[in-house]
Write a protein that holds these residues in place. Sequence first.
Motif, short mmCIF file in Angstrom:
data_model
loop_
_atom_site.label_atom_id
_atom_site.label_comp_id
_atom_site.label_asym_id
_atom_site.label_seq_id
_atom_site.Cartn_x
_atom_site.Cartn_y
_atom_site.Cartn_z
N THR A 1 -2.87 2.27 5.67
CA THR A 1 -4.26 1.82 5.53
C THR A 1 -5.14 2.94 4.99
N ASN A 2 -6.32 2.56 4.51
CA ASN A 2 -7.35 3.50 4.09
C ASN A 2 -8.70 2.79 4.27
N ASN B 1 -11.25 -4.75 10.15
CA ASN B 1 -9.96 -5.38 9.88
C ASN B 1 -8.80 -4.54 10.42
N ILE B 2 -8.89 -3.23 10.22
CA ILE B 2 -7.81 -2.34 10.67
C ILE B 2 -7.66 -2.39 12.18
N GLU C 1 5.33 -4.91 7.34
CA GLU C 1 4.22 -4.18 6.71
C GLU C 1 4.63 -3.55 5.38
N GLU D 1 -10.76 1.42 2.45
CA GLU D 1 -10.97 0.21 1.66
C GLU D 1 -10.54 -1.04 2.42
N ASN D 2 -9.65 -0.89 3.40
CA ASN D 2 -9.20 -2.05 4.19
C ASN D 2 -10.25 -2.52 5.18
N ALA E 1 0.83 -1.21 0.00
CA ALA E 1 0.00 0.00 0.00
C ALA E 1 0.86 1.26 0.00
N HIS F 1 -6.36 -5.69 13.48
CA HIS F 1 -4.93 -5.82 13.19
C HIS F 1 -4.10 -5.05 14.22
#
Length: 587
Positions: free
Chosen positions: A191-192, A199-200, A228, A194-195, A2, A203
Amino acid sequence: MANSWHIGNTTVRTPYRLRDALIALAHSEYHGNLVGKSRESGFARLLHEKGILKAERIDQDDSQDFSDLGRKWRSALAQLGFVIQHLTRGHQKGIDPKYKDFIKEHPDFSGAPYEATPNGINLINANTIPAQQECFLRALVAYRIPSVFETRYKFKQFSPLRHILEILKNFENKKAEPVIKFWEMAILQLTNPENGYDNITNHILKYREERERSDNKKRFDSEMRLKETCGNTTMARTLKDYADLNIRYFKATGLFQSSGKGITISPGKRILVEKFLENEFAVYDDNTYIKKIWTGAALPTDNKETAQTVIRSFVDNIKEFGEEIVLPKLEDKTPQELSIIRHDIEGRLSQIKENKFANKQIGNWEEILCYMLALENPRKKVPFNDEMISIPPGEAPAYFEWVLWRAFLAIDSLTNKPWEARRFKIDQDFLPIAPAPGRGPDLIFEFTDFVLVVEVTLTSSSRQEAAEGEPVRRHVAKIAEQHENTGKRVYGLFIALNIDSNTAETFKSGNWYKPDDSKLPLQIIPIRLDDFSKLFEAGFKAEGLSPNKIRELITECRALSNYDAPEWKRQITNEVERLIKQITKGK
């Protein structure tokens, strides 16, 4: 892998300095005329002359190319919409061709690259920290990536500010600590939306658990960043710089406060955050984005009812500190009047909190000492409790003033207010935003029967005398004149890492002549920071350092000022050591 996103750049780490740069630009030949290497270099020199940008290479050889520095500052101003972005390659001056259609629809905008925008003008006119924070908030609420100005990102358009707030909201929903820690921000930049927020947050919570079990957290964080970034060592290192930038710029909105090295939502701004998240996210086309980022986004507090609710929440907060405040009838006020009232009350709340902060400094003397030691050895981290104290890159001048301010708050017995004692500005976490402006002392401490003017500098060698000799004497003289009829003696303390003998020679002179040629005696001594820190440590180990001990030191050292400058410096160190022995013996 990403794209890592970030706000600002590593040359412009402190967002509040953008206002100083913008003011300098707006009153210069480069306003609306900042394309080309010669102008970019000229802009860098201008910022250097104004003390906004510190670059040794400009001092060393002014004829060199400094366009890279000018572009970095220009880019930071344009990214947040404080100046008009340049889009057409080869275009030098006047309306950028790519804005011609936009200007037809919005004739109020000039379309000339690097002229101040409406939100930029608001920032220039914002004289208080709450008002400046509102400008940054309007900018970051409008800010989107990718956009017509930032096309390199390969994901759907989103708002970094909203993204971080949604993550914090998800932490709260999961009953997890609603904080984004520094090492977590380094990962969240990858991240954005869309993740997926579930989930973010899952994580990051897994990261927290694994990190807690780790015996070597620094190595664990490094390995996590490397993982990452799919083994990209350069990007993994860069993530730390970007995390620092993002945290600073998010804090500049006023919505967040520090939590360790990370951030959390400021309790006083929770209503504002909730109202902001209630609004559905909007994707902007090019023209809509240009208008929003240049004018600044609408805020929930632009609504009268919301503004009144926020004002009343600040008043409730003030009452929690045991103070009362009388409000006018808010229902009769315009949005503009409500904005002024809100900023004034927020400023009053900040002063109440600053008083509380000042009262705690006597118990924080060991942390203050560690910051002094960090200033003495800028490349070294100083252990304190479970953390390592260091001075942020490029901020040593501001931190030097800040730590001396805290030191004298700890010494206590001040008769002036904490905010009257400093001329530099602080943020909501009481951290320094920038050094004190010129044309006045750095710090002014008033005690019951005397006044102490403190000036600090990182400048060394013969440049120290040229930069500090006359201004310090003039500043002390000005304060002495102000107190001629109060009966309070005024003393001066000049603190530096090292004292140049030419500087000491200048301060040996005990007189200053007024415009009418009348003589004003000055009592100033130069002292090394390591000598002051040793005295500070000895005093607090002996249950406190009194203001009278500082005055005694200055008086005794002034009595020795007949020595040549190099010997006077040695005698000052000897006097510090004598006073330390006296304090240690309890005399």
